[in-house]
Design an enzyme around this catalytic site. Sequence first.
Site, PDB file in Angstrom:
ATOM      1  N   LYS A 169       0.828  -1.218   0.000  1.00  0.00           N
ATOM      2  CA  LYS A 169       0.000   0.000   0.000  1.00  0.00           C
ATOM      3  C   LYS A 169       0.862   1.268   0.000  1.00  0.00           C
ATOM      4  O   LYS A 169       0.623   2.179  -0.783  1.00  0.00           O
ATOM      5  CB  LYS A 169      -0.908  -0.052   1.241  1.00  0.00           C
ATOM      6  CG  LYS A 169      -1.835   1.127   1.412  1.00  0.00           C
ATOM      7  CD  LYS A 169      -3.008   0.759   2.283  1.00  0.00           C
ATOM      8  CE  LYS A 169      -2.814   1.041   3.757  1.00  0.00           C
ATOM      9  NZ  LYS A 169      -2.744   2.466   4.083  1.00  0.00           N
ATOM     10  N   SER A 170       1.855   1.314   0.852  1.00  0.00           N
ATOM     11  CA  SER A 170       2.693   2.528   0.929  1.00  0.00           C
ATOM     12  C   SER A 170       3.369   2.813  -0.400  1.00  0.00           C
ATOM     13  O   SER A 170       3.410   3.960  -0.858  1.00  0.00           O
ATOM     14  CB  SER A 170       3.785   2.343   1.999  1.00  0.00           C
ATOM     15  OG  SER A 170       3.231   2.405   3.268  1.00  0.00           O
ATOM     16  N   ARG A 230       2.627   6.034  -3.398  1.00  0.00           N
ATOM     17  CA  ARG A 230       3.734   6.879  -3.878  1.00  0.00           C
ATOM     18  C   ARG A 230       3.941   6.716  -5.383  1.00  0.00           C
ATOM     19  O   ARG A 230       4.282   7.667  -6.074  1.00  0.00           O
ATOM     20  CB  ARG A 230       5.011   6.518  -3.119  1.00  0.00           C
ATOM     21  CG  ARG A 230       4.972   7.009  -1.666  1.00  0.00           C
ATOM     22  CD  ARG A 230       5.925   6.212  -0.816  1.00  0.00           C
ATOM     23  NE  ARG A 230       6.095   6.747   0.534  1.00  0.00           N
ATOM     24  CZ  ARG A 230       5.267   6.510   1.554  1.00  0.00           C
ATOM     25  NH1 ARG A 230       4.188   5.771   1.387  1.00  0.00           N
ATOM     26  NH2 ARG A 230       5.512   7.018   2.752  1.00  0.00           N
ATOM     27  N   ARG A 284      -7.793  12.693  12.657  1.00  0.00           N
ATOM     28  CA  ARG A 284      -6.369  12.359  12.803  1.00  0.00           C
ATOM     29  C   ARG A 284      -5.502  13.611  12.682  1.00  0.00           C
ATOM     30  O   ARG A 284      -5.830  14.529  11.921  1.00  0.00           O
ATOM     31  CB  ARG A 284      -5.991  11.300  11.758  1.00  0.00           C
ATOM     32  CG  ARG A 284      -6.769  10.018  12.041  1.00  0.00           C
ATOM     33  CD  ARG A 284      -6.407   8.927  11.103  1.00  0.00           C
ATOM     34  NE  ARG A 284      -5.011   8.563  11.209  1.00  0.00           N
ATOM     35  CZ  ARG A 284      -4.395   7.762  10.358  1.00  0.00           C
ATOM     36  NH1 ARG A 284      -5.049   7.276   9.324  1.00  0.00           N
ATOM     37  NH2 ARG A 284      -3.135   7.453  10.518  1.00  0.00           N
ATOM     38  N   SER A 324       7.954   9.736  11.381  1.00  0.00           N
ATOM     39  CA  SER A 324       6.806   9.407  10.541  1.00  0.00           C
ATOM     40  C   SER A 324       7.174   9.538   9.070  1.00  0.00           C
ATOM     41  O   SER A 324       7.593  10.602   8.601  1.00  0.00           O
ATOM     42  CB  SER A 324       5.645  10.360  10.863  1.00  0.00           C
ATOM     43  OG  SER A 324       4.764  10.441   9.770  1.00  0.00           O
ATOM     44  N   GLN A 366       5.134   9.563   6.725  1.00  0.00           N
ATOM     45  CA  GLN A 366       4.172  10.446   6.066  1.00  0.00           C
ATOM     46  C   GLN A 366       4.619  11.898   6.148  1.00  0.00           C
ATOM     47  O   GLN A 366       4.524  12.642   5.182  1.00  0.00           O
ATOM     48  CB  GLN A 366       2.784  10.257   6.681  1.00  0.00           C
ATOM     49  CG  GLN A 366       2.248   8.857   6.437  1.00  0.00           C
ATOM     50  CD  GLN A 366       0.865   8.643   7.008  1.00  0.00           C
ATOM     51  OE1 GLN A 366       0.337   9.488   7.732  1.00  0.00           O
ATOM     52  NE2 GLN A 366       0.271   7.507   6.694  1.00  0.00           N
ATOM     53  N   ASP A 374       2.616  -0.618  11.743  1.00  0.00           N
ATOM     54  CA  ASP A 374       1.346  -1.153  11.244  1.00  0.00           C
ATOM     55  C   ASP A 374       1.139  -2.617  11.636  1.00  0.00           C
ATOM     56  O   ASP A 374       0.025  -3.147  11.516  1.00  0.00           O
ATOM     57  CB  ASP A 374       1.278  -1.011   9.720  1.00  0.00           C
ATOM     58  CG  ASP A 374       1.174   0.455   9.307  1.00  0.00           C
ATOM     59  OD1 ASP A 374       0.721   1.270  10.129  1.00  0.00           O
ATOM     60  OD2 ASP A 374       1.562   0.777   8.174  1.00  0.00           O
ATOM     61  N   ARG A 388      -5.440   2.357  18.345  1.00  0.00           N
ATOM     62  CA  ARG A 388      -5.278   0.894  18.222  1.00  0.00           C
ATOM     63  C   ARG A 388      -4.863   0.235  19.525  1.00  0.00           C
ATOM     64  O   ARG A 388      -5.049  -0.974  19.677  1.00  0.00           O
ATOM     65  CB  ARG A 388      -4.285   0.562  17.104  1.00  0.00           C
ATOM     66  CG  ARG A 388      -4.891   0.763  15.741  1.00  0.00           C
ATOM     67  CD  ARG A 388      -3.978   0.320  14.608  1.00  0.00           C
ATOM     68  NE  ARG A 388      -4.687   0.469  13.336  1.00  0.00           N
ATOM     69  CZ  ARG A 388      -4.108   0.713  12.179  1.00  0.00           C
ATOM     70  NH1 ARG A 388      -2.802   0.825  12.098  1.00  0.00           N
ATOM     71  NH2 ARG A 388      -4.838   0.819  11.085  1.00  0.00           N
ATOM     72  N   ARG A 429      -6.906  -2.736  10.279  1.00  0.00           N
ATOM     73  CA  ARG A 429      -5.869  -3.604  10.867  1.00  0.00           C
ATOM     74  C   ARG A 429      -6.345  -4.229  12.185  1.00  0.00           C
ATOM     75  O   ARG A 429      -5.933  -5.327  12.538  1.00  0.00           O
ATOM     76  CB  ARG A 429      -4.562  -2.841  11.048  1.00  0.00           C
ATOM     77  CG  ARG A 429      -3.985  -2.347   9.723  1.00  0.00           C
ATOM     78  CD  ARG A 429      -2.496  -2.139   9.780  1.00  0.00           C
ATOM     79  NE  ARG A 429      -2.053  -1.209   8.761  1.00  0.00           N
ATOM     80  CZ  ARG A 429      -1.872  -1.500   7.473  1.00  0.00           C
ATOM     81  NH1 ARG A 429      -2.099  -2.711   7.030  1.00  0.00           N
ATOM     82  NH2 ARG A 429      -1.464  -0.574   6.628  1.00  0.00           N
TER      83      ARG A 429
HETATM   84  C1  S3P Z   1       2.757   5.124   6.126  1.00  0.00           C
HETATM   85  C2  S3P Z   1       3.413   5.512   7.242  1.00  0.00           C
HETATM   86  C3  S3P Z   1       2.983   5.144   8.595  1.00  0.00           C
HETATM   87  C4  S3P Z   1       2.003   3.983   8.565  1.00  0.00           C
HETATM   88  C5  S3P Z   1       0.947   4.160   7.530  1.00  0.00           C
HETATM   89  C6  S3P Z   1       1.581   4.257   6.158  1.00  0.00           C
HETATM   90  C7  S3P Z   1       3.254   5.568   4.827  1.00  0.00           C
HETATM   91  O1  S3P Z   1       2.339   6.251   9.186  1.00  0.00           O
HETATM   92  O2  S3P Z   1       1.427   3.799   9.824  1.00  0.00           O
HETATM   93  O3  S3P Z   1       0.058   3.073   7.545  1.00  0.00           O
HETATM   94  O4  S3P Z   1       2.874   4.986   3.789  1.00  0.00           O
HETATM   95  O5  S3P Z   1       4.064   6.515   4.804  1.00  0.00           O
HETATM   96  P1  S3P Z   1       3.177   7.367   9.988  1.00  0.00           P
HETATM   97  O6  S3P Z   1       4.020   8.081   8.991  1.00  0.00           O
HETATM   98  O7  S3P Z   1       2.135   8.259  10.581  1.00  0.00           O
HETATM   99  O8  S3P Z   1       3.964   6.620  10.995  1.00  0.00           O
END
Ligand code: S3P
Length: 427
Positions: free
Chosen positions: A22-23, A27, A122, A166, A168, A314, A345, A387
């Site tokens: 998914k990540s 991207r 969030r 993070s 993200q 995750d 969670r 999850r």
């Molecule tokens: C992700 C980063 C993680 C992860 C999320 C996907 C990403 O979040 O928990 O499911 O694809 O960059 P954080 O950056 O908030 O840790």
Amino acid sequence: MDKINLKPAKRLKGTIQLKGDKSISHRAVMIASIAEGRSNIKNFPKSEDCLATVMAFQKLGVDIDFSGDEVIVVGKGLRGLRKPEGNIYLGNSGTSMRLISGVLAGQNFDSTLTGDESLSKRPMDRIIMPLRQMGADITGREDRYAPLVIKGGVLNPIKYKTDVPSAQVKSALIFAALYADGPSEISEPLKSRDHTERLLSLFGAKMIIEDLNIAVCNDPDLKGKDITVPGDVSSAAFFIVGALILGGSEIVIKDLLFNRTRFGIMDVLKDMGADINVEKKRFNGFEETCDLIVNASELKGVKVGRDLIPSIIDELPVLLVAALFAQGDTTIEGAGELRVKETDRIASMTEALTRMGADISVKGDDICVRGQVPLRGAKLDSLGDHRTAMSLAIASLAADGECEIKGIECVNTSLPDFFKFLDSLRR
Ligand code: S3P
């Protein structure tokens, strides 16, 4: 009906191959959209989160089509996106919202990002604040939550160290740095997943990565590429734990992502005594992949330190399930980031597992799971968190009676075929 009844399983056996991580998939679509020319992205998952990213870039004027499990993106170049009509709705997807914000901050048009109820709760201040330091005009409800209103404009380069590890936040800043009027430097306290860096480099961005520091050159020439997304390692974790805790299990997971920033779960499980073997490791041009062979194992409790959290963030919900079957206690330190996921969670998992008879104590952000307390069938609720739902399904397989899990449609967020895979493996 949005619930399922799950009977205990004897064991899991068989071979599976998962759709793309998914990540990486998010991207890939984002970078292909701001690159020049055509990209073919193979093994793309049709999960709701990834489709939210696709729809966002379609709204921004990018031609994106599907052909089977392949996504074909005809990119518009770094400065070719167009002002969207109306709001960009990102459903449940935190990754979409945070990463796209970095791209939109540098455009010559304004946009508004919205999400579902969970996404709207969030924290977005973690990207709002550093993007503002780059000169971005971005506001949110209470300066913290979606909807985010982003007035695109000129961005300054930044030298910034993230306070939460993070991916993200790091990635939002890397995207914004592409649009800045000079080179930027971004660093993080602990290494988080590095897919943005790997993919941007593949598409032609100039970056120098030294351990926890990333220097990003602005205005790169990004060119379309053909890529195959390796299997999703976070989705794999559910089946891995299922196989480990059900005696006599043996499963093979083919073409799985092998990336150190995501493999923390394998390290922890191996420390617990898991019989997990990595085979056929190979490089696919931007990531390594492997086949994984997992056999049922006698697990023992371990201590998981806070430095490991970013690489298992995750997988922590399903790690709690593994810990329930280990001999001795497992402690996990500094898991506070789990509280700001699709649900809290720590709360959703401990509440449900306690109903099954588990003994879990939480002190601040530290969690302690007592091993080998028998689990009983119970009525459980995922609270709409994908999850949590899948972790509870795995725990149910090893309970001594049937479980009812409410809120299972949310598995579509990341793994629509979760129950199909589970049916194909259970014996
Ligand atoms: C992700 C980063 C993680 C992860 C999320 C996907 C990403 O979040 O928990 O499911 O694809 O960059 P954080 O950056 O908030 O840790």
